[in-house]
Design an enzyme around this catalytic site. Sequence first.
Site, short mmCIF file in Angstrom:
data_model
loop_
_atom_site.label_atom_id
_atom_site.label_comp_id
_atom_site.label_asym_id
_atom_site.label_seq_id
_atom_site.Cartn_x
_atom_site.Cartn_y
_atom_site.Cartn_z
N TYR A 142 0.86 -1.18 0.00
CA TYR A 142 0.00 0.00 0.00
C TYR A 142 0.89 1.22 0.00
CZ TYR A 142 -3.57 3.43 1.27
OH TYR A 142 -4.41 4.52 1.27
N ASP A 237 9.44 2.69 -0.11
CA ASP A 237 8.36 3.43 0.53
C ASP A 237 8.50 3.23 2.04
OD1 ASP A 237 4.69 3.46 0.33
OD2 ASP A 237 6.15 4.49 1.62
N LYS A 265 4.22 9.99 8.36
CA LYS A 265 3.96 9.53 9.72
C LYS A 265 4.94 10.11 10.77
CE LYS A 265 1.87 5.38 7.76
NZ LYS A 265 0.45 5.39 8.08
P1 KE4 Z 1 -1.03 8.61 3.77
O1 KE4 Z 1 -1.42 9.21 2.43
O2 KE4 Z 1 -2.17 7.83 4.41
O3 KE4 Z 1 -0.39 9.63 4.71
O4 KE4 Z 1 0.16 7.56 3.49
C1 KE4 Z 1 -0.06 6.52 2.57
C2 KE4 Z 1 0.91 5.40 2.84
C3 KE4 Z 1 1.98 5.24 1.98
N1 KE4 Z 1 2.88 4.25 2.18
C4 KE4 Z 1 2.78 3.41 3.23
C5 KE4 Z 1 3.80 2.33 3.40
C6 KE4 Z 1 1.70 3.53 4.15
O5 KE4 Z 1 1.61 2.67 5.19
C7 KE4 Z 1 0.74 4.54 3.95
C8 KE4 Z 1 -0.46 4.72 4.86
N2 KE4 Z 1 -0.65 3.70 5.85
C9 KE4 Z 1 -2.01 3.42 6.24
C10 KE4 Z 1 -1.95 2.42 7.41
N3 KE4 Z 1 -1.70 1.12 6.98
C11 KE4 Z 1 -2.77 4.65 6.59
C12 KE4 Z 1 -4.03 4.42 7.40
C13 KE4 Z 1 -5.23 4.95 6.67
O6 KE4 Z 1 -5.31 4.80 5.42
O7 KE4 Z 1 -6.10 5.51 7.37
#
Ligand code: KE4
Length: 425
Positions: A142, A237, A265
């Site tokens: 993801y 990532d 994060k």
């Molecule tokens: P954001 O756009 O949500 O800030 O980041 C996306 C992202 C990109 N790359 C990795 C490895 C990530 O884990 C994430 C976002 N993680 C999820 C939790 N597994 C966000 C939680 C959510 O979507 O509410």
Amino acid sequence: MNKSEKLFAEALKIIPGGVNSPVRAFKSVSGTPPFIVSAKGCLLTDADGNEYIDYIGSWGPMILGHAHERVTESLIAAVRKGVSFGAPSPAEVELAAEIIKRVPSVEKVRMVNSGTEATMSAIRLARAATRRDIIVKFAGGYHGHADSFLIQAGSGAVTLGIPNSPGVTEGVAKDTRVSGYNDLEAIKTIFAREGQRIAAVIVEPVAGNMGTVPPTDGFLPGLRALCDEYESLLIFDEVMTGFRVAKGGAQELFNIKPDLTTFGKVIGGGLPVGAYGGRNELMSMIAPEGPVYQAGTLSGNPLAMAAGLATLRLLDSAVYEKLEKSSKSLQDGLTKQAESAGIPISAQRIGSMITVFFSQKPVANLADASAADHKRFGKFFTFMLENGVHLPPSGYEAWFVSTAHDETVIGNTIDIAGRAFESLA
Ligand code: KE4
């Protein structure tokens, strides 16, 4: 109805699914999500005054626990100076320097407002730099919700069973290839077939969005070698693993040098943030230095910079030693409790990222993760929540341990988990 139930009923009328991010909606577990009104250390408090030991950690940022004194003080001081200038500010330079100090592969870094913005910008840069179109990702990986990534995506997408989202056009999907995580032969086949057209491979160096799935020996070095051979770029990532699994992230832990890295994060300490960086030759292609356009009204926002700086500056080696110790004792305790209850699990961990899979065998990829017993996870989740432990509401997510999770809290978690496993037997 309690207050959270009333709030959720209200939210469902005016917010899609009642939440501002799908995975929060408890779709793969039962019940109503508690509406959280405050948090301190490792504890969350909901609208009805219930307290929970928190393992969501805001999905990664809260590595020092909630409302850490030093982070809060920095944030308040920043707020008093004005919240956004739309002009460069000293804190942006300081945070860029802090990231570069910790991650040798990054010589220049651009701040953005989310992990999604970081990864979508990184692949745009990779395509521009290589003049190629194809991006390779991994099933269950993801990288946020940009179109190119919503092909067999993990996290909330796999939790909800929509890994391939409607609205992503054929035109976009055709430039994304999906391979199996930890399967070097599969990606070698893709490269053999069209390596000259591959701009980049984007990988979570420790998968955290199909649950915590460590890279098998040889996987990351194999990706590095393939990208070198075909002159494609390797993008780590590290939105989740960055400054989470080690002081210099997963690339320090596994001693692999990616071409580009994305962050999020932890570097915002809980404020909206993302970043992408790499060697100067690549990053100098980003506007206004180069032609690759990327922008953001609130990029480098003073509040996010203040919270991120305060957080990073507290993350010294002693913190990682403490997190390793507490997270290992949690992992060992969960394993022992499940064993004594006769419940097969695979408790998988890298640093302070951990996932309990209800699986007879270790989980090495999305197929294994999907084959785990998610119904049983749902029951386990509900028992833990009802007994004051708030896990991420999906079997495809990583739990996060913070420095605020002390021995007593870890011990309590293990005791409650023991009863939860017994309830499943
Ligand atoms: P954001 O756009 O949500 O800030 O980041 C996306 C992202 C990109 N790359 C990795 C490895 C990530 O884990 C994430 C976002 N993680 C999820 C939790 N597994 C966000 C939680 C959510 O979507 O509410």
